[in-house]
Design an enzyme around this catalytic site. Structure first.
Site, PDB file in Angstrom:
ATOM      1  N   PRO A 282     -16.472  -6.835 -65.948  1.00 55.87           N
ATOM      2  CA  PRO A 282     -17.536  -5.883 -65.827  1.00 55.87           C
ATOM      3  C   PRO A 282     -17.607  -4.960 -67.001  1.00 55.87           C
ATOM      4  O   PRO A 282     -16.793  -4.065 -67.152  1.00 55.87           O
ATOM      5  CB  PRO A 282     -17.139  -5.079 -64.615  1.00 55.87           C
ATOM      6  CG  PRO A 282     -15.644  -5.220 -64.573  1.00 55.87           C
ATOM      7  CD  PRO A 282     -15.239  -6.238 -65.535  1.00 55.87           C
ATOM      8  N   GLU A 283     -18.609  -5.167 -67.784  1.00 55.66           N
ATOM      9  CA  GLU A 283     -18.989  -4.153 -68.746  1.00 55.66           C
ATOM     10  C   GLU A 283     -20.317  -3.606 -68.233  1.00 55.66           C
ATOM     11  O   GLU A 283     -20.747  -3.972 -67.150  1.00 55.66           O
ATOM     12  CB  GLU A 283     -19.083  -4.766 -70.148  1.00 55.66           C
ATOM     13  CG  GLU A 283     -17.784  -5.458 -70.561  1.00 55.66           C
ATOM     14  CD  GLU A 283     -17.810  -6.031 -71.962  1.00 55.66           C
ATOM     15  OE1 GLU A 283     -18.485  -5.457 -72.818  1.00 55.66           O
ATOM     16  OE2 GLU A 283     -17.168  -7.074 -72.186  1.00 55.66           O
TER      17      GLU A 283
END
Length: 279
Positions: A2-3
DNA sequence: AACAAGACCTGCATGC
DNA sequence: TGCATGCAGGTCTTGT
């Protein structure tokens, strides 16, 4: 996973499922995440209505109708998505949420680097996890001069600086490599030397990469899925990330001569770049 | 003060 | 086949 693009994709997907709904049932099956899920988490959430779903950097913020908020982080391998009702629980389904409309959401995180915490919504901005985050890269105020000001005097590499969430909030290993490629800047360049036109190029490269990734629903390497369980597909559009030895999409040059995309390790993490195009 | 390693945890690909 | 090794989207904590 998750960015910023992955977290924002999840946030958008959660809105139709959670916004305005009450949490009818919450089950913590495995509290040992990055930090323990607080005792009483399930009890505190049950019966609460979701008033807003926000994101700050890579954090999800779920605001409840009693003035409290859930701070969520997906770590490296976390997802928050619906699961078929009939599906048997997976050992890594750590927290389950059910709404009064019958939607079932699962916080799934094999590596358990993610987090689910409770905080008072009033003081959220000064919460220790959020207080020192840098600007949101997709905000209008984030531009070349703003970025240059954050980088001024820094002697670490620009790669390391962009991974520092205090400089700018939401970039991770993938989008730093992709942004530096698009800006034509070497990942080894000293952060403090990114000023003026270079900073303008980098700030707009960051915005462009993040927006394109968002349009693709983020990047699914192995774990990322949207709130509805479908996968992102920006990984097919990577220019450099995880493409060591492959041709640079911006170069016409001969692969045998240039060696194509190179990988190097900075601060213990892989960086991918094109030596011909990035200075 | 800044920066680089170490730590946390599981799963997967690779090589012997 | 089995086992050891190294690597993976993050970031707080510790050490230099």
């Amino acid at each position: 996973m998750p960015e910023l693009p992955e977290v924002e994709t999840v946030r958008r997907g959660l809105e139709p499922l959670l916004l305005g709904r009450r949490l009818a049932r919450v089950v913590v099956r495995q509290p040992l995440l990055r930090w323990p899920v607080p005792a009483g988490f399930a009890r505190a959430l049950t019966g609460r209505r979701v008033e807003a779903l926000d994101r700050r950097g890579k954090y999800l913020l779920i605001r409840l109708d009693d003035g409290r908020a859930v701070i969520g982080h997906l770590g490296m391998s976390g997802s928050l998505a619906t699961r078929p009702t009939a599906a048997a629980p997976d050992p890594h389904d750590h927290v389950l949420f059910e709404t009064d409309a019958g939607a079932r959401l699962t916080f799934h995180d094999p590596r358990r680097f993610g987090a689910l915490l409770l905080a008072d919504a009033a003081g959220l901005a000064s919460h220790p996890l959020l207080a020192h985050l840098g600007p949101e890269p997709l905000d209008e105020a984030f531009d070349g001069p703003a970025l240059a000001a954050r980088l001024a005097g820094k002697r670490c590499s620009i790669k390391a600086a962009l991974l520092d969430q205090r400089v700018v909030a939401g970039l991770g290993n993938i989008y730093v490599s992709e942004s530096l490629f698009r800006a034509g800047l070497s990942p080894r360049r000293l952060a403090g030397t990114v000023t003026g036109a270079r900073a303008v190029r980098l700030a707009s490269a960051i915005k462009a990469v993040l927006l394109e990734a968002l349009e693709s629903g983020g990047s699914t390497l192995r774990d990322h899925r949207r709130a509805d369980g479908t996968l992102g597909y920006f990984q097919h559009a990577f220019a450099v990330y995880d493409r060591e030895g492959l041709p640079c999409p911006g170069c016409d040059c001969d692969l045998a001569r240039t060696g194509g995309i190179r990988r190097l390790v900075q601060n213990g993490r892989s960086t991918f770049f094109c030596a011909a195009r990035q200075r």
